[in-house]
Enzyme design. Structure first.
Site, PDB file in Angstrom:
ATOM      1  N   ARG A 181       0.854  -1.189   0.000  1.00 45.59           N
ATOM      2  CA  ARG A 181       0.000   0.000   0.000  1.00 45.59           C
ATOM      3  C   ARG A 181       0.887   1.235   0.000  1.00 45.59           C
ATOM      4  NH1 ARG A 181      -5.336  -1.155   1.272  1.00 45.59           N
ATOM      5  NH2 ARG A 181      -5.713   0.925   0.406  1.00 45.59           N
ATOM      6  N   ASP A 227       4.719  -0.149  -6.708  1.00 44.09           N
ATOM      7  CA  ASP A 227       3.559  -0.457  -7.544  1.00 44.09           C
ATOM      8  C   ASP A 227       2.313   0.243  -7.021  1.00 44.09           C
ATOM      9  OD1 ASP A 227       2.224  -1.935  -9.684  1.00 44.09           O
ATOM     10  OD2 ASP A 227       1.268  -3.075  -8.070  1.00 44.09           O
ATOM     11  N   GLU A 251      -3.536   7.455  -5.065  1.00 45.38           N
ATOM     12  CA  GLU A 251      -3.536   6.945  -6.435  1.00 45.38           C
ATOM     13  C   GLU A 251      -4.945   6.820  -7.012  1.00 45.38           C
ATOM     14  OE1 GLU A 251      -3.627   2.157  -6.205  1.00 45.38           O
ATOM     15  OE2 GLU A 251      -1.762   3.037  -5.490  1.00 45.38           O
ATOM     16  N   HIS A 257      -0.041  -0.003 -10.034  1.00 39.91           N
ATOM     17  CA  HIS A 257      -0.830  -0.918  -9.203  1.00 39.91           C
ATOM     18  C   HIS A 257      -1.324  -2.111 -10.024  1.00 39.91           C
ATOM     19  CE1 HIS A 257      -3.445  -1.045  -5.329  1.00 39.91           C
ATOM     20  NE2 HIS A 257      -3.058  -2.260  -5.688  1.00 39.91           N
TER      21      HIS A 257
END
Length: 332
Positions: free
Chosen positions: A239, A263, A268, A300
């Site tokens: 996260r 990632d 986001e 992500h």
């Protein structure tokens, strides 16, 4: 429970095949419908009497929204994700709404984490940039070999353990931190559990696999980074909010951090998983970090494999039925 009306929100085109398969296998009394829309106050009429809803994290369910769902007869909510901080769990419990998250095999995310480690260690980002302009020079591209390094794994749940299993094949030294150590993992002899400060101090590379809670929010901050080795490589596929972005920027600029691969990213939502090609993006930290040659930001997608997508759709829908019968292993 054989009779249930379920509405699936945020269904993507790539999830349709799994959706059709799962729905085709459900008992005849189950009525399932889907929508590509998010579940918001503007789309509540799409519920059409559903007792169970399946969402992802673009449908935040705060106390007010949960109250609206309850008033419309919703008693079960499943999120097709491991993370569930987009749902007010306490409010759901007060209203009598059952909530579950989903799991999926850990290997896709674990493989992605190792891929990011290798890309960061081998300076792939500047190498890729140079190739686009026919610059095939070597200066600045010398990498390091993973087998020679000490890797600190923060969190030894399913994904953390899968990462450890993959790292064993490289021959690197592995340190691990977890408030609840795995006796089985500790007994193997190829992983050493240590405290956080020791992990920071001894690791050449730190990879983060812990859940986001208030106690872990911003756990990688200036103080933590100061305890790490100079030139440390940081990897985060968990996260974004686990890392203090201002501290990351300071660490990159001061060269305390040798490389960073993420990632996930704070704030986001509304950016990742949609095309924003012609838009002005209001996330300055993301834009600023992205321009560094030793920073890799992916959108992500660590979870995004054929197996994991299929698993999330199946567990999301079946989780509603499992909660109704009191047999849901992932009820929160």
């Amino acid at each position: 429970m054989d009779d249930m009306k379920i509405k699936v929100f945020e269904l993507r085109d790539d999830e349709r095949a799994a959706y059709d398969r799962v729905v085709g296998e459900l008992p005849a009394g189950c009525e399932v419908a889907w929508s590509a829309d998010t579940l918001t106050s503007a789309t509540l009429d799409m519920l059409d009497g559903a007792e169970g809803v399946v969402i992802v994290n673009k449908s935040p369910l705060d106390a007010d929204m949960l109250r609206e769902l309850h008033d419309r007869g919703v008693r079960y909510v499943a999120t097709r994700s491991i993370g569930f901080n987009h749902i007010d769990i306490d409010a759901a419990k007060e209203l009598g709404i059952h909530v579950c998250n989903t799991t999926y095999p850990p290997y896709g995310v674990a493989e992605f984490a190792v891929m990011l480690m290798l890309m960061a260690l081998r300076n792939y980002k500047p190498a890729m940039w140079r190739q686009q302009v026919n610059d095939y020079s070597l200066a600045g591209l010398r990498g390091r070999e993973l087998r020679t390094l000490t890797v600190g794994v923060m969190g030894t749940g399913r994904i953390g353990r899968a990462v450890i299993d993959y790292l064993r094949g490289f021959g690197c030294k592995i340190l691990a931190y977890d408030p609840f150590p795995s006796e089985e993992l500790a007994a193997r002899g190829d992983v050493t559990y240590v405290g956080l400060d020791e992990l920071y101090a001894q690791s050449d590379l730190v990879t983060v696999h812990i859940p986001l809670m208030e106690s872990t929010r911003g756990i990688i901050d200036c103080e933590a980074i100061a305890k790490m080795r100079d030139g440390v490589v940081l990897v985060n596929v968990s996260r974004g909010e686990l890392m203090d972005v201002d501290a990351l920027v300071e660490g990159i600029e001061s060269e305390k951090i040798g490389a960073l691969a993420m990632d996930v990213f704070p704030e986001e939502d509304g950016i990742y998983h949609v095309s924003r090609t012609h838009d002005i993006l209001a996330n300055r930290n993301m834009a600023y970090l992205r321009q560094f040659p030793n920073v890799i930001l992916t959108q992500h997608i660590a979870f995004y494999t054929d197996i994991d997508v299929d698993s999330m759709v199946e567990q999301g829908i079946r989780g509603i039925l499992a909660m109704a019968t009191g047999e849901c292993a992932t009820e929160l």
